[in-house]
Write a protein that holds these residues in place. Structure first.
Motif, mmCIF file in Angstrom:
data_model
loop_
_atom_site.group_PDB
_atom_site.id
_atom_site.type_symbol
_atom_site.label_atom_id
_atom_site.label_comp_id
_atom_site.label_asym_id
_atom_site.label_seq_id
_atom_site.Cartn_x
_atom_site.Cartn_y
_atom_site.Cartn_z
ATOM 1 N N GLY A 67 5.952 -10.558 6.213
ATOM 2 C CA GLY A 67 4.873 -10.129 5.473
ATOM 3 C C GLY A 67 4.661 -8.623 5.109
ATOM 4 N N LEU A 68 5.152 -7.775 5.969
ATOM 5 C CA LEU A 68 5.125 -6.390 5.728
ATOM 6 C C LEU A 68 6.139 -6.052 4.810
ATOM 7 N N VAL A 69 7.277 -6.693 4.558
ATOM 8 C CA VAL A 69 8.413 -6.484 3.717
ATOM 9 C C VAL A 69 7.809 -6.792 2.277
ATOM 10 N N GLN A 70 7.230 -8.080 2.179
ATOM 11 C CA GLN A 70 6.836 -8.573 0.766
ATOM 12 C C GLN A 70 5.587 -7.903 0.218
ATOM 13 N N LEU A 71 4.617 -7.502 1.296
ATOM 14 C CA LEU A 71 3.555 -6.794 0.632
ATOM 15 C C LEU A 71 4.188 -5.331 0.240
ATOM 16 N N GLY A 72 4.916 -4.742 0.939
ATOM 17 C CA GLY A 72 5.648 -3.473 0.681
ATOM 18 C C GLY A 72 6.171 -3.465 -0.844
ATOM 19 N N GLN A 73 6.630 -4.700 -1.332
ATOM 20 C CA GLN A 73 7.594 -5.117 -2.494
ATOM 21 C C GLN A 73 6.522 -4.950 -3.457
ATOM 22 N N MET A 74 4.932 -4.991 -3.400
ATOM 23 C CA MET A 74 3.995 -5.162 -4.253
ATOM 24 C C MET A 74 3.569 -4.052 -4.892
ATOM 25 N N ASP A 75 3.722 -2.638 -4.515
ATOM 26 C CA ASP A 75 3.343 -1.530 -5.035
ATOM 27 C C ASP A 75 1.757 -1.308 -4.717
ATOM 28 N N LEU A 76 1.344 -1.655 -3.647
ATOM 29 C CA LEU A 76 0.212 -1.496 -3.115
ATOM 30 C C LEU A 76 -0.447 -0.337 -2.763
ATOM 31 N N SER A 77 -1.803 -0.137 -2.776
ATOM 32 C CA SER A 77 -2.362 1.364 -2.306
ATOM 33 C C SER A 77 -2.223 1.512 -0.897
ATOM 34 N N ALA A 78 -2.461 0.274 -0.080
ATOM 35 C CA ALA A 78 -2.356 0.408 1.269
ATOM 36 C C ALA A 78 -2.379 -1.159 1.942
ATOM 37 N N ILE A 79 -1.955 -1.329 3.088
ATOM 38 C CA ILE A 79 -1.772 -2.415 3.925
ATOM 39 C C ILE A 79 -2.639 -2.322 5.148
ATOM 40 N N CYS A 80 -3.574 -3.307 5.301
ATOM 41 C CA CYS A 80 -4.216 -3.253 6.856
ATOM 42 C C CYS A 80 -3.626 -4.636 7.614
ATOM 43 N N LEU A 81 -3.526 -4.148 8.884
ATOM 44 C CA LEU A 81 -3.367 -5.167 10.046
ATOM 45 C C LEU A 81 -4.830 -5.753 10.612
ATOM 46 N N CYS A 82 -5.433 -6.890 9.867
ATOM 47 C CA CYS A 82 -6.752 -7.347 10.446
ATOM 48 C C CYS A 82 -6.555 -8.327 11.630
ATOM 49 N N PHE A 83 -6.501 -7.492 12.786
ATOM 50 C CA PHE A 83 -6.382 -8.115 13.856
ATOM 51 C C PHE A 83 -6.688 -6.955 15.106
ATOM 52 N N GLY A 84 -7.954 -6.793 14.945
ATOM 53 C CA GLY A 84 -8.452 -5.819 16.157
ATOM 54 C C GLY A 84 -8.103 -5.999 17.506
ATOM 55 N N SER A 85 -7.983 -7.172 17.828
ATOM 56 C CA SER A 85 -7.594 -7.424 19.372
ATOM 57 C C SER A 85 -6.326 -6.756 19.620
ATOM 58 N N ALA A 86 -5.315 -6.900 18.827
ATOM 59 C CA ALA A 86 -4.139 -6.426 19.156
ATOM 60 C C ALA A 86 -4.250 -4.726 19.480
ATOM 61 N N SER A 87 -4.879 -4.162 18.862
ATOM 62 C CA SER A 87 -5.052 -3.011 18.999
ATOM 63 C C SER A 87 -6.025 -2.590 20.319
ATOM 64 N N PHE A 88 -7.260 -3.270 20.517
ATOM 65 C CA PHE A 88 -8.010 -3.268 21.821
ATOM 66 C C PHE A 88 -7.336 -3.563 22.969
ATOM 67 N N PHE A 89 -6.254 -4.261 23.027
ATOM 68 C CA PHE A 89 -5.525 -4.371 24.266
ATOM 69 C C PHE A 89 -4.298 -3.530 24.137
ATOM 70 N N GLY A 90 -3.840 -3.126 23.199
ATOM 71 C CA GLY A 90 -2.713 -2.102 23.186
ATOM 72 C C GLY A 90 -3.117 -0.751 23.352
ATOM 73 N N GLY A 91 -4.329 -0.426 23.031
ATOM 74 C CA GLY A 91 -4.836 1.032 23.071
ATOM 75 C C GLY A 91 -4.434 1.708 21.859
#
Length: 260
Positions: A67-91
């Motif tokens: 997903g990251l590679v393919q989104l990166g090939q689209m010339d986007l402004s930015a990419i967001c990981l919409c999965f807050g729980s991963a950050s909450f547990f990982g700090g």
């Protein structure tokens, strides 16, 4: 719409069975802002309760990398990981590690996490001690992880409140509610009712951190009723994109955070 009218493009990484993120981002996106999605397998698809994973393990998952590679090939402004729980547990370490590795995979497209966007949004609205309204599928470990994450970022918590589905869902294990269809049973008017009833006097704002928790239509109702800013995960993710892209746009229905 011609290409010249496209002012910002947001790529999102979202779990495979979450329909809410795109629906809310498309609803609130101002003219010229487009949303583009890559999906990865939900960690709860096996029926297991999610209790976190390292940023290395997550970024090495085949569907996340693809997903990251393919989104990166689209010339986007930015990419967001919409999965807050991963950050909450990982700090905060998860945010830093995942973003650094993800930017390499995207070929330089800016990447941020929903949790980073939430932190930025809380600071922008002056909220330091919110009531945190958690989705019905969050379990006790996620409650603790969310409070700990906010504390490590310098934010207090006036209270942790869990949105309740109706009695039809009583016998479903909490961590399976989303996958069993509970994501379709969250209604903004009921969000407003429950939050207003449980709002503590010492809270200076409301935080709704679940990307898959429908809350966009509740923002303005809550702000008008309680007189404090409301920050939601998807609202914060959009606001962070607009900041990164240098887009000045007032978003109707987006509350104080986006009505600037």
């Amino acid at each position: 719409m011609n290409r010249d009218a496209w002012v910002a493009q947001l790529g999102i990484l979202v779990i495979h069975n979450d329909p809410v993120v795109e629906a809310e981002l498309w609803a609130m996106a101002p003219p010229g802002v487009t949303i583009h999605t890559a999906r990865f397998e939900s960690p709860t698809s096996t029926g297991a309760e999610y209790t976190g994973e390292s940023w290395r393990r997550m970024v090495d998952a085949p569907d996340v990398r693809r997903g990251l590679v393919q989104l990166g090939q689209m010339d986007l402004s930015a990419i967001c990981l919409c999965f807050g729980s991963a950050s909450f547990f990982g700090g905060l370490e998860f945010d830093e590690g995942f973003v650094a590795a993800a930017v390499e995979l995207t070929g330089g497209t800016p990447v941020y996490t929903a949790a980073q966007a939430i932190r930025s949004a809380l600071a922008a609205t002056g909220v330091s001690r919110p009531l945190v309204v958690l989705p019905p599928w969050f379990t006790a470990p996620t409650f603790t992880a969310t409070a700990d994450y906010l504390a490590s970022a310098g934010f207090g918590v006036a209270g942790l409140m869990q949105f309740q589905l109706d009695s039809r869902w009583r016998d479903v294990a909490r961590h399976q509610l989303f996958d069993r269809g509970g994501r379709w049973e969250v209604h903004p008017d009921e969000v407003c009712r429950q939050v207003a009833a449980g709002f503590p006097a010492d809270a200076d704002g409301i935080l709704i951190p679940g990307s898959g928790f429908r809350s966009w239509e509740a923002i303005e109702q809550l702000e008008q009723r309680l007189g404090v800013p409301v920050v939601t995960s998807n609202q914060a993710c959009l606001r962070h994109l607009l900041d990164l892209a240098g887009v000045e746009a007032s978003v109707g229905g987006g509350g104080r955070l986006l009505d600037t």
